[in-house]
Design a protein around this motif. Structure first.
Motif, PDB file in Angstrom:
ATOM      1  N   ILE A 142       0.840  -1.208   0.000  1.00 39.84           N
ATOM      2  CA  ILE A 142       0.000   0.000   0.000  1.00 39.84           C
ATOM      3  C   ILE A 142       0.874   1.255   0.000  1.00 39.84           C
ATOM      4  O   ILE A 142       0.601   2.215  -0.729  1.00 39.84           O
ATOM      5  N   ASN A 143       1.920   1.235   0.780  1.00 36.71           N
ATOM      6  CA  ASN A 143       2.825   2.388   0.768  1.00 36.71           C
ATOM      7  C   ASN A 143       3.445   2.605  -0.606  1.00 36.71           C
ATOM      8  O   ASN A 143       3.586   3.741  -1.051  1.00 36.71           O
ATOM      9  N   GLN A 144       3.772   1.518  -1.298  1.00 30.16           N
ATOM     10  CA  GLN A 144       4.332   1.676  -2.646  1.00 30.16           C
ATOM     11  C   GLN A 144       3.280   2.210  -3.622  1.00 30.16           C
ATOM     12  O   GLN A 144       3.595   3.001  -4.510  1.00 30.16           O
ATOM     13  N   LEU A 145       2.028   1.777  -3.454  1.00 31.35           N
ATOM     14  CA  LEU A 145       0.960   2.313  -4.319  1.00 31.35           C
ATOM     15  C   LEU A 145       0.814   3.819  -4.102  1.00 31.35           C
ATOM     16  O   LEU A 145       0.628   4.582  -5.047  1.00 31.35           O
ATOM     17  N   ILE A 146       0.887   4.245  -2.843  1.00 32.74           N
ATOM     18  CA  ILE A 146       0.796   5.682  -2.550  1.00 32.74           C
ATOM     19  C   ILE A 146       1.962   6.414  -3.207  1.00 32.74           C
ATOM     20  O   ILE A 146       1.774   7.446  -3.860  1.00 32.74           O
ATOM     21  N   GLN A 147       3.166   5.852  -3.049  1.00 32.29           N
ATOM     22  CA  GLN A 147       4.344   6.500  -3.652  1.00 32.29           C
ATOM     23  C   GLN A 147       4.202   6.599  -5.168  1.00 32.29           C
ATOM     24  O   GLN A 147       4.618   7.571  -5.782  1.00 32.29           O
ATOM     25  N   LYS A 148       3.589   5.578  -5.771  1.00 31.62           N
ATOM     26  CA  LYS A 148       3.413   5.579  -7.223  1.00 31.62           C
ATOM     27  C   LYS A 148       2.164   6.375  -7.628  1.00 31.62           C
ATOM     28  O   LYS A 148       1.758   6.354  -8.790  1.00 31.62           O
ATOM     29  N   GLU A 149       1.541   7.046  -6.653  1.00 35.73           N
ATOM     30  CA  GLU A 149       0.352   7.872  -6.892  1.00 35.73           C
ATOM     31  C   GLU A 149      -0.771   7.098  -7.575  1.00 35.73           C
ATOM     32  O   GLU A 149      -1.450   7.607  -8.468  1.00 35.73           O
ATOM     33  N   ALA A 150      -0.966   5.859  -7.157  1.00 35.60           N
ATOM     34  CA  ALA A 150      -2.070   5.053  -7.685  1.00 35.60           C
ATOM     35  C   ALA A 150      -3.406   5.697  -7.303  1.00 35.60           C
ATOM     36  O   ALA A 150      -3.569   6.173  -6.183  1.00 35.60           O
ATOM     37  N   THR A 151      -4.340   5.733  -8.257  1.00 35.65           N
ATOM     38  CA  THR A 151      -5.677   6.293  -7.998  1.00 35.65           C
ATOM     39  C   THR A 151      -6.716   5.176  -8.116  1.00 35.65           C
ATOM     40  O   THR A 151      -6.372   4.012  -8.329  1.00 35.65           O
ATOM     41  N   ASP A 182      -8.427   4.653 -10.521  1.00 37.10           N
ATOM     42  CA  ASP A 182      -8.382   4.190 -11.915  1.00 37.10           C
ATOM     43  C   ASP A 182      -7.281   3.167 -12.152  1.00 37.10           C
ATOM     44  O   ASP A 182      -7.202   2.578 -13.230  1.00 37.10           O
ATOM     45  N   THR A 183      -6.405   3.022 -11.180  1.00 39.71           N
ATOM     46  CA  THR A 183      -5.257   2.133 -11.346  1.00 39.71           C
ATOM     47  C   THR A 183      -5.695   0.671 -11.337  1.00 39.71           C
ATOM     48  O   THR A 183      -6.632   0.303 -10.642  1.00 39.71           O
ATOM     49  N   TRP A 184      -5.023  -0.138 -12.149  1.00 40.52           N
ATOM     50  CA  TRP A 184      -5.191  -1.591 -12.092  1.00 40.52           C
ATOM     51  C   TRP A 184      -4.002  -2.184 -11.364  1.00 40.52           C
ATOM     52  O   TRP A 184      -2.855  -1.851 -11.676  1.00 40.52           O
ATOM     53  N   LEU A 185      -4.266  -3.078 -10.423  1.00 43.82           N
ATOM     54  CA  LEU A 185      -3.180  -3.811  -9.777  1.00 43.82           C
ATOM     55  C   LEU A 185      -3.206  -5.233 -10.335  1.00 43.82           C
ATOM     56  O   LEU A 185      -4.196  -5.955 -10.179  1.00 43.82           O
ATOM     57  N   ILE A 186      -2.113  -5.611 -11.027  1.00 37.41           N
ATOM     58  CA  ILE A 186      -2.069  -6.903 -11.710  1.00 37.41           C
ATOM     59  C   ILE A 186      -1.078  -7.806 -10.981  1.00 37.41           C
ATOM     60  O   ILE A 186       0.114  -7.508 -10.934  1.00 37.41           O
ATOM     61  N   GLY A 187      -1.562  -8.897 -10.442  1.00 33.51           N
ATOM     62  CA  GLY A 187      -0.701  -9.835  -9.719  1.00 33.51           C
ATOM     63  C   GLY A 187      -0.101 -10.863 -10.660  1.00 33.51           C
ATOM     64  O   GLY A 187      -0.845 -11.536 -11.383  1.00 33.51           O
ATOM     65  N   VAL A 188       1.219 -10.997 -10.666  1.00 36.06           N
ATOM     66  CA  VAL A 188       1.911 -11.994 -11.496  1.00 36.06           C
ATOM     67  C   VAL A 188       2.704 -12.895 -10.558  1.00 36.06           C
ATOM     68  O   VAL A 188       3.747 -12.498 -10.038  1.00 36.06           O
ATOM     69  N   GLY A 189       2.198 -14.098 -10.317  1.00 30.96           N
ATOM     70  CA  GLY A 189       2.912 -14.987  -9.407  1.00 30.96           C
ATOM     71  C   GLY A 189       2.057 -16.153  -8.968  1.00 30.96           C
ATOM     72  O   GLY A 189       1.040 -16.477  -9.588  1.00 30.96           O
ATOM     73  N   GLY A 190       2.486 -16.769  -7.871  1.00 30.26           N
ATOM     74  CA  GLY A 190       1.743 -17.899  -7.315  1.00 30.26           C
ATOM     75  C   GLY A 190       0.627 -17.413  -6.398  1.00 30.26           C
ATOM     76  O   GLY A 190       0.228 -16.246  -6.433  1.00 30.26           O
ATOM     77  N   GLY A 191       0.138 -18.320  -5.575  1.00 35.61           N
ATOM     78  CA  GLY A 191      -1.016 -18.021  -4.724  1.00 35.61           C
ATOM     79  C   GLY A 191      -0.760 -16.901  -3.728  1.00 35.61           C
ATOM     80  O   GLY A 191      -1.673 -16.134  -3.415  1.00 35.61           O
ATOM     81  N   VAL A 192       0.467 -16.788  -3.239  1.00 35.91           N
ATOM     82  CA  VAL A 192       0.760 -15.709  -2.294  1.00 35.91           C
ATOM     83  C   VAL A 192       0.563 -14.354  -2.977  1.00 35.91           C
ATOM     84  O   VAL A 192      -0.066 -13.443  -2.428  1.00 35.91           O
ATOM     85  N   ILE A 193       1.065 -14.250  -4.190  1.00 31.95           N
ATOM     86  CA  ILE A 193       0.939 -12.985  -4.930  1.00 31.95           C
ATOM     87  C   ILE A 193      -0.522 -12.695  -5.290  1.00 31.95           C
ATOM     88  O   ILE A 193      -0.992 -11.565  -5.132  1.00 31.95           O
ATOM     89  N   THR A 194      -1.266 -13.705  -5.757  1.00 31.70           N
ATOM     90  CA  THR A 194      -2.653 -13.401  -6.132  1.00 31.70           C
ATOM     91  C   THR A 194      -3.479 -13.084  -4.883  1.00 31.70           C
ATOM     92  O   THR A 194      -4.368 -12.236  -4.930  1.00 31.70           O
ATOM     93  N   ASP A 195      -3.186 -13.717  -3.756  1.00 36.89           N
ATOM     94  CA  ASP A 195      -3.884 -13.379  -2.513  1.00 36.89           C
ATOM     95  C   ASP A 195      -3.605 -11.942  -2.082  1.00 36.89           C
ATOM     96  O   ASP A 195      -4.520 -11.185  -1.747  1.00 36.89           O
ATOM     97  N   ILE A 196      -2.328 -11.575  -2.090  1.00 38.88           N
ATOM     98  CA  ILE A 196      -1.965 -10.215  -1.676  1.00 38.88           C
ATOM     99  C   ILE A 196      -2.560  -9.199  -2.652  1.00 38.88           C
ATOM    100  O   ILE A 196      -3.109  -8.171  -2.247  1.00 38.88           O
ATOM    101  N   THR A 197      -2.487  -9.511  -3.935  1.00 38.34           N
ATOM    102  CA  THR A 197      -3.034  -8.599  -4.942  1.00 38.34           C
ATOM    103  C   THR A 197      -4.543  -8.407  -4.739  1.00 38.34           C
ATOM    104  O   THR A 197      -5.040  -7.276  -4.739  1.00 38.34           O
ATOM    105  N   GLY A 198      -5.262  -9.503  -4.553  1.00 32.58           N
ATOM    106  CA  GLY A 198      -6.710  -9.417  -4.380  1.00 32.58           C
ATOM    107  C   GLY A 198      -7.084  -8.633  -3.128  1.00 32.58           C
ATOM    108  O   GLY A 198      -7.996  -7.810  -3.140  1.00 32.58           O
ATOM    109  N   PHE A 199      -6.348  -8.878  -2.050  1.00 29.26           N
ATOM    110  CA  PHE A 199      -6.653  -8.202  -0.788  1.00 29.26           C
ATOM    111  C   PHE A 199      -6.357  -6.707  -0.882  1.00 29.26           C
ATOM    112  O   PHE A 199      -7.204  -5.877  -0.543  1.00 29.26           O
ATOM    113  N   VAL A 200      -5.165  -6.375  -1.383  1.00 31.32           N
ATOM    114  CA  VAL A 200      -4.804  -4.951  -1.493  1.00 31.32           C
ATOM    115  C   VAL A 200      -5.764  -4.233  -2.439  1.00 31.32           C
ATOM    116  O   VAL A 200      -6.251  -3.140  -2.135  1.00 31.32           O
TER     117      VAL A 200
END
Lengths: 336, 336
Positions: A67-76, A78-96
């Motif tokens: 979340i801190n990195q999203l803020i730094q990247k000025e995510a709004t 409108d931003t899409w967060l795309i998870g590329v990885g295994g289950g840990v990554i898709t879980d974190i992506t979905g939750f965030v």
């Protein structure tokens, strides 16, 4: 491409196809250092957040970091967060993506067989709190899932087995035909036969997403997907073994419980054990029964002093049985 | 009692009535040390989590703390988490109940006027990340809201003004009749007249919940509720002043912007200023414009280089206007 009401599935597409789905400047990719280091060319020119790989990453601390990195990247919004990885990554992506600015768009590109057939499908995300696995989470569907089977070329053997643990679980609870087919094939067969692999992944995605969609709040059929997990998850946490190995042991326990409780034919348990072993999965493990039982008591499926346990009546026929915690303890002591 | 599709409202009920709504042994209450110390008798015999009072508590760290306490108390999916407090408590309650075990039941018992008419209504929860206000959150309706007006007897004067800031906001964007009524009344009048207070709270709850329900994902009408907040929130964060004071200043800025952009009659701005001052709210404040603008750029309503700003065309007629960030900066420099 296949779309249901909420999710669009791009089967057998290259990762680069994502630029045809969404505008590149709106996308932020989330991956781990394993995936990033194996496929650095995939992320060239993409706005990417890289986190540390591994199950231990699936904690609140990592959520804060992303979340801190999203803020730094000025995510709004409108931003899409795309998870590329295994289950840990898709879980974190979905939750965030579910909580950042009260929800932003998300898509998943699973890179392991396990994530392809299970973790990335169904819209459930889950984060650990200390040693309690999956204690917080959300139900939020990604807008799309993209399947690039070339990503599996670098997958270690153990990760293939991990994926097959969930595939065998699906077969046990819902699909006797797939169970029989798996008895005649092997990991090597699917490694060498892209078409058979694609067909197997497709079948498993459809099976899981159908269950998940009809039952988003997990009141009924979706609980079947916990077959092998009620005991498997605590074993995974307590003994730090892989998810696939842990639920393989959990499925064998659940098969033995089924034998005792509803007189499941003994040879069915043997068939399940034989199939798991064929896919390099363990059928027994000397685990710490007291510690595992302590964690079972914290299971989300517990209601008061009982727990909804998943048993099978036959191959392909899972069902929910409410057992008392006392009974579960006795069954573990006797069979596991 | 009033029920819409999702939420049941118990207006003018005693807090103890909650035992008629849910089974006491399934309830865990969440409150802060302020509320707890003022009304210790209310919590006798109840399973209660007490956290530290104050806006600074609305952080991820507190979420972790509450979740750990739920685990310790062996909360299951059957548990109800009941928030008793102001907006910070109802926000934390809504968020935790949304993610704990992927969602448990929740109810709110607001103890401030602000929470009664605004924070507890509409199902939006929001948690701060560092200095960025409300950057994460969820949309999840509580199953019930219970209004016990006797809790307001110990409310400090500044908290009454805080509540009226949101009431005046509702009047500005949607209800000219309420605006005119408020011009003829005062805080003291509502303090002494329980029936008038109950009627005012009811009217504001209905106004907000109607907007929120028609627009859960905040694509349209719900944005109007941000009147005064786009500038107010950053002022609140930067200068550590109360929410009511901050959005009062934000509303005056927005009224001036409306005058310039759509030729709002000058005397309407004066009427808004006069009404705010009548309810002990400030109409001007010397704030750090650069810092505030930096935070505006992080606003959830920003899309690329523009932001959806809420203006008014007349008393009771809010509307959404997309302004460029550059324009907002100029308007702030000129009018605030």
């Amino acid at each position: 491409m296949f779309s249901d009401k909420k999710v669009t599935y791009y089967f057998d597409s290259a990762l680069s196809y994502v630029e045809k789905i969404i505008e590149k400047h709106k996308a932020i990719f989330l991956t781990d250092n394993n995936v990033y280091n194996k496929h650095p060319h995939l992320f060239e020119g993409l706005n990417t957040i890289v986190i540390h790989a591994g199950e231990n990453t699936k904690q609140q601390k990592t959520i804060d970091e992303v979340i801190n990195q999203l803020i730094q990247k000025e995510a709004t919004r409108d931003t899409w967060l795309i998870g590329v990885g295994g289950g840990v990554i898709t879980d974190i992506t979905g939750f965030v993506a579910g909580i950042y600015m009260r929800g932003i768009n998300t898509g998943f590109i699973p890179t392991t067989l396990l994530a392809m057939v299970d973790a990335a499908v169904g819209g459930k995300s889950a984060i650990d709190v200390g040693m309690y696995k999956n204690i917080i989470g959300l139900t939020k569907q990604p807008s799309f899932l993209l399947y690039d089977y070339s990503l599996l070329q670098t997958l270690p053997n153990e990760e293939w087995s991990n994926g097959f643990a969930e595939i065998i679980k699906h077969a046990c609870i819902k699909d006797a035909t797939m169970f029989e087919m798996l008895e005649t094939t092997s990991i090597d067969y699917f490694k060498l036969n892209n078409e058979a692999l694609a067909s197997l992944v497709y079948k498993n995605v459809m099976l899981k997403s159908a269950i998940a969609q009809h039952d988003e709040l997990e009141k009924g059929d979706r609980k079947l997907l916990n077959f092998g997990h009620t005991i498997g998850h605590p074993i995974e946490t307590t003994h730090q073994i892989s998810h696939g190995n842990a639920i393989s042991i959990g499925m064998v326990c659940a098969a033995f419980f089924s034998s005792e409780i509803i007189n499941l034919q003994q040879n069915l348990t043997q068939r399940i054990i034989a199939l798991l072993e064929k896919y390099n999965l363990p059928s027994a493990y000397c685990f710490n029964k007291d510690k595992v039982f302590e964690l079972i008591k914290m299971d989300k499926k517990r209601t008061g002093t009982n727990i909804n346990f998943i048993l099978i009546a036959a191959i392909g026929e899972g069902f929910i049985k409410e057992l008392s915690l006392v009974q579960v303890k006795q069954l573990i002591d006797k069979h596991c």
